[in-house]
Design an enzyme around this catalytic site. Structure first.
Site, PDB file in Angstrom:
ATOM      1  N   ASP A 235       8.535  65.554-153.226  1.00  9.67           N
ATOM      2  CA  ASP A 235       9.876  66.264-154.403  1.00  9.67           C
ATOM      3  C   ASP A 235      10.067  66.501-155.620  1.00  9.67           C
ATOM      4  O   ASP A 235       8.194  66.300-155.918  1.00  9.67           O
ATOM      5  CB  ASP A 235      10.948  64.612-153.865  1.00  9.67           C
ATOM      6  CG  ASP A 235      12.847  65.364-154.389  1.00  9.67           C
ATOM      7  OD1 ASP A 235      12.165  66.734-154.620  1.00  9.67           O
ATOM      8  OD2 ASP A 235      13.241  64.615-153.750  1.00  9.67           O
TER       9      ASP A 235
HETATM   10  C1  BGC Z   1      15.488  67.704-154.351  1.00 11.54           C
HETATM   11  C2  BGC Z   1      15.037  68.242-152.738  1.00 11.54           C
HETATM   12  C3  BGC Z   1      15.164  69.667-153.974  1.00 11.54           C
HETATM   13  C4  BGC Z   1      13.045  70.063-154.649  1.00 11.54           C
HETATM   14  C5  BGC Z   1      13.409  71.479-154.694  1.00 11.54           C
HETATM   15  C6  BGC Z   1      14.538  67.563-155.178  1.00 11.54           C
HETATM   16  O1  BGC Z   1      15.616  67.522-156.167  1.00 11.54           O
HETATM   17  O2  BGC Z   1      15.456  66.227-154.123  1.00 11.54           O
HETATM   18  O3  BGC Z   1      15.593  68.054-152.181  1.00 11.54           O
HETATM   19  O4  BGC Z   1      13.957  70.437-151.957  1.00 11.54           O
HETATM   20  O5  BGC Z   1      14.450  69.252-156.217  1.00 11.54           O
HETATM   21  O6  BGC Z   1      15.107  71.878-155.706  1.00 11.54           O
END
Ligand code: BGC
Length: 760
Positions: A235
């Site tokens: 993530d």
């Molecule tokens: C979120 C993800 C997301 C990623 C990119 C993170 O903060 O938890 O779900 O895909 O950011 O934006």
């Protein structure tokens, strides 16, 4: 993105330097990998997700702050999930794949299949359900759809990411059985059934270990057990320490670390603390991902058919709406009758949640216009009744709305959560609608009994008015075409068929995670174990506002002739005849729950195992077959360290909701053969149950009869000595039996017993 494409002649891992390989394993920018132009390796783009494409053209961020290219905003998972329809979810997935392909996006970051452990999680709108089968089936469908267009998906957030509070550090402390049965089961189903190209590891820790650094999670479970052969991406910002991450099986760090962590990787290989093969493996998976995404690249090109995708968004939204209550058939509304549309959400629809999933929609339906098109221009009236940000004179706004409602045939009051109430990044601390909205509703009800409540919220809200309002419609967050879909349902052009994938509790205090949610000192204890959602409410026999699986229709359905049979491969086919007993075409979500009375392990009262959304014309009757996979009957045996199907007579309930059982059958299921080695720690009960050791011990115990007789004589009548001994470890039997049962004799007995049976 570079213009380079990965050619047939592009280099393989063996042709790259250590530095180049390391460079492949972390982002080159916020949304792209790094190209290696010398070797003909292009960069690819991975971007959000999940219910639409969020491709930022200018500034980049992971919280949805900066603008992105227009894309269709489909209903977020909370809505799509309520359809309980894998075929629909797959079509939405395919549309997401098309939009991504047109924009040259290699991987769309979604779907999210985390379990809604508590209604408080700020991100529940991005997840499907409190149940792993619903999450897994719908998640797999979305993945299949996206990937059918040559675009990868990213199954997230792996795993046990069930709250936003302190999300980048908090440890989800979960016992193995709930972890497997509740929190991992949905992921397992998607991985095994749809092979997502990538899995995104979560921010949080699990039992103290960061998901991004957990070899058990990312390698043993995900790859060795489930057969995942794709890439694990972090993530955004989930990497804590790079070396342990890569060693654990985390292949691609996102977003860019500015190259710092690549330098760490190279140094670790050079000083011998990290084997180069670990970097090769991770870089090889990045190359595989690039190859997969290049295979279909260019085959789908724009322009996007905005109208067709908007129409699909409207269809999906119509299927997401859940009719909770409809006393006296107040709905559907009739045209040419006056209707007061009350509430700020009429003009300011809440159709998606805040954070990284925020889509810049191609257009947004206006519900008032859509209703005018159905009811007739002269019959639709509007009053805001309240503001979303608390501005304005609340008393005056309320008085105007009440005056309007009093004069019209029907009042539709649009209530819901303002955007700020729920979001990625933080949790709620209550589940109440704003006071100003509840007061308005009460005042409207006093002047017009024909009041419909139309809700917009990303996760459940308390409905203290549920006994006083004749009709309640749960509209969740419906995406950009929500306005049209709401009009379709209110006026009966779409017969509602959505059902709840999460229980609506009477009070927050009744929910399973109430005392532990959020955590303390960086740890959140999942003390309710497997009793999450309806499993909890049913085990505690608690009243709920509306149960899991509930949802009404403008027609009615009858169930008959429920039956179950074991198929050749050990699965169970459940059959039931469902009849649409009304005059309107409709859809029914048929659900199958199982239970095993007298099970040797603690179990929920009943658990969902299969479901189907069945379209039935008015008066049509059809036999529906719902296959229950044998593996879904299994519980996770901590002692055997494996899934075990326990043998016995299973009760199979066919149901319209978890608390509306319409038919039942029983089915004999043969259990898995599990033989655990006996050890000195094995209990007398376990030893006595063993086919070889049991009779021997029984015989030896006869020698203890004198001593037992003596004991029995001073025991109150009826005390069961054998029951008292049941949990006594066999290794300590000498304490009771003295010379009669030496430690050597115990060991001999155990060796003989273990040699007699193949071990699990
Ligand atoms: C979120 C993800 C997301 C990623 C990119 C993170 O903060 O938890 O779900 O895909 O950011 O934006």
């Amino acid at each position: 993105m570079t213009d380079t494409t990965l050619t047939e002649t592009a280099a393989g891992i063996a042709d790259l330097t250590l530095e180049e390989k390391a460079s492949l394993t972390s982002g080159g920018s916020f949304w792209t990998t790094k190209p290696i132009e010398r070797a003909g390796i292009p960069a690819i783009m991975l971007t959000d997700g999940p219910h639409g494409l969020r491709k930022q053209a200018g500034a980049s961020d992971h919280l949805g702050l900066a603008e992105s290219v227009p894309a269709t905003c489909f209903p977020p998972a909370v809505g799509l999930g309520s359809s309980w329809d894998a075929e629909l979810a797959e079509r939405v997935g395919a549309a997401l794949g098309v939009e991504s392909a047109i924009e040259n996006v290699a991987v769309l970051l979604g779907p999210g299949v985390n379990i809604k452990r508590s209604p408080l999680c700020g991100r529940n709108f991005e997840y499907f359900s409190e149940d792993p089968i619903v999450s897994g089936v719908l998640g797999a469908a979305v993945v299949r759809g996206i990937q059918s267009k040559g675009v990868g998906s990213s199954l997230k957030h792996f795993a046990a990411n069930n709250q936003e509070n302190d999300r980048m550090r908090s440890s989800s402390d979960v016992d193995e059985r709930p972890l497997r049965e509740i929190y991992l089961r949905g992921f397992q189903r998607v991985v095994e059934g749809a092979q997502p190209w990538t899995v995104m590891c979560a921010y949080n820790r699990i039992n103290g270990v960061y998901a991004s650094e957990d070899p058990w999670l990312l390698t043993k479970v995900l790859r060795d057990e489930w057969g995942f052969d794709g890439l694990v991406v972090s993530d955004w910002g989930a990497v804590n320490e790079r070396i342990p991450s890569v060693s654990a099986g985390m292949d691609l760090e996102m977003p860019s670390s500015g190259g710092h962590t690549d330098v760490e990787l190279v140094a670790a290989v050079q000083d011998g603390s990290l084997d180069e093969s670990v970097v090769d493996t991770a870089a090889g998976r990045v190359l595989d991902l690039i190859r997969k995404s290049q295979a279909g690249a260019g085959s789908i090109s724009g322009p996007l058919d905005v109208d067709a995708h908007h129409a699909l968004a409207r269809e999906a939204a119509g299927r997401a709406i859940v009719l909770l209550k409809n006393d006296g058939d107040l709905l559907p509304l009739r045209s040419q009758r006056s209707v007061a549309l009350i509430g700020a959400f009429v003009d300011q629809p809440r159709f998606q949640g805040a954070g990284s999933s925020m889509i810049n929609p191609t257009r947004v339906d206006q519900v008032a216009l859509e209703i005018v098109a159905k009811a007739g221009e002269d019959f639709v009236f509007q009053a805001p009744g309240f503001t979303l940000n608390g501005s304005g004179d609340a008393a005056e706004l309320r008085a105007d709305a009440v005056a309007l409602a009093a004069q019209k045939d029907v009042a539709v009051v649009f209530l819901g959560l303002p955007a700020a109430a729920e979001s990625e990044g933080y949790d709620r601390d209550h589940i109440d609608l704003p006071e100003v909205q509840l007061e308005l509703l009460d005042a409207v009800l006093e002047v017009n009994p024909n009041t419909v409540v139309m809700l917009s919220n990303g996760s459940v809200v308390a409905l203290p008015f549920r006994d006083r309002v004749p009709a309640i419609v749960e509209g969740w967050l419906l995406g950009q075409a929500g306005g049209g879909a709401i009009a379709d349902v209110l006026y009966g052009d779409v017969n509602p068929s959505g059902k709840l994938t999460e229980t609506i509790p009477v009070r927050l205090q009744d929910t399973s995670a109430f005392l532990a949610f959020g955590g303390t000192d960086g740890h959140v204890r999942y003390g309710e174990g497997i009793f999450v959602g309806y499993r909890w409410f049913d085990a505690r026999d608690l009243e709920v506002a509306f149960p899991f699986g509930h949802g009404l229709s403008y027609t009615t359905f009858a169930y008959a002739d429920a039956a179950a049979s074991v198929t050749a491969n050990g699965d169970i086919d459940v059959r039931v005849t469902v009849t649409n007993t009304g005059d309107r075409d409709g859809r029914e979500v048929v659900q199958v729950y199982t239970s095993l009375p007298g099970s040797s392990v603690q179990r929920p009262v009943r658990e969902l195992k299969a479901f189907a959304s069945v379209a039935l014309a008015a008066r049509e009757s059809r036999e529906v077959v719902l296959p229950v996979r044998r593996q879904d009957l299994a519980y996770w045996s901590v002692r055997a360290q494996r899934w075990v199907v326990e043998g016995g007579s299973y009760v199979v309930d066919v149901a319209a909701s978890s608390r509306d059982l319409r038919g039942s059958a029983t089915i004999e299921v043969e259990g898995d053969a599990v033989s655990l080695p006996l050890t000195r720690e094995s209990s007398m009960g376990e030893v006595l149950a063993h086919p070889v050791a049991g009779p021997i011990v029984q015989h030896a115990m006869a020698g203890m009869a004198d001593m037992l007789d003596g004991a029995v004589s001073i025991m109150p009548e009826g005390v069961d000595m054998m029951k008292m001994m049941d949990s006594f470890p066999i290794g300590r039997i000498g304490m009771m039996a003295g010379e009669g049962f030496s430690p050597e004799m115990v060991d001999q007995l155990l060796a003989m017993a273990n040699a007699s049976q193949p071990q699990a």
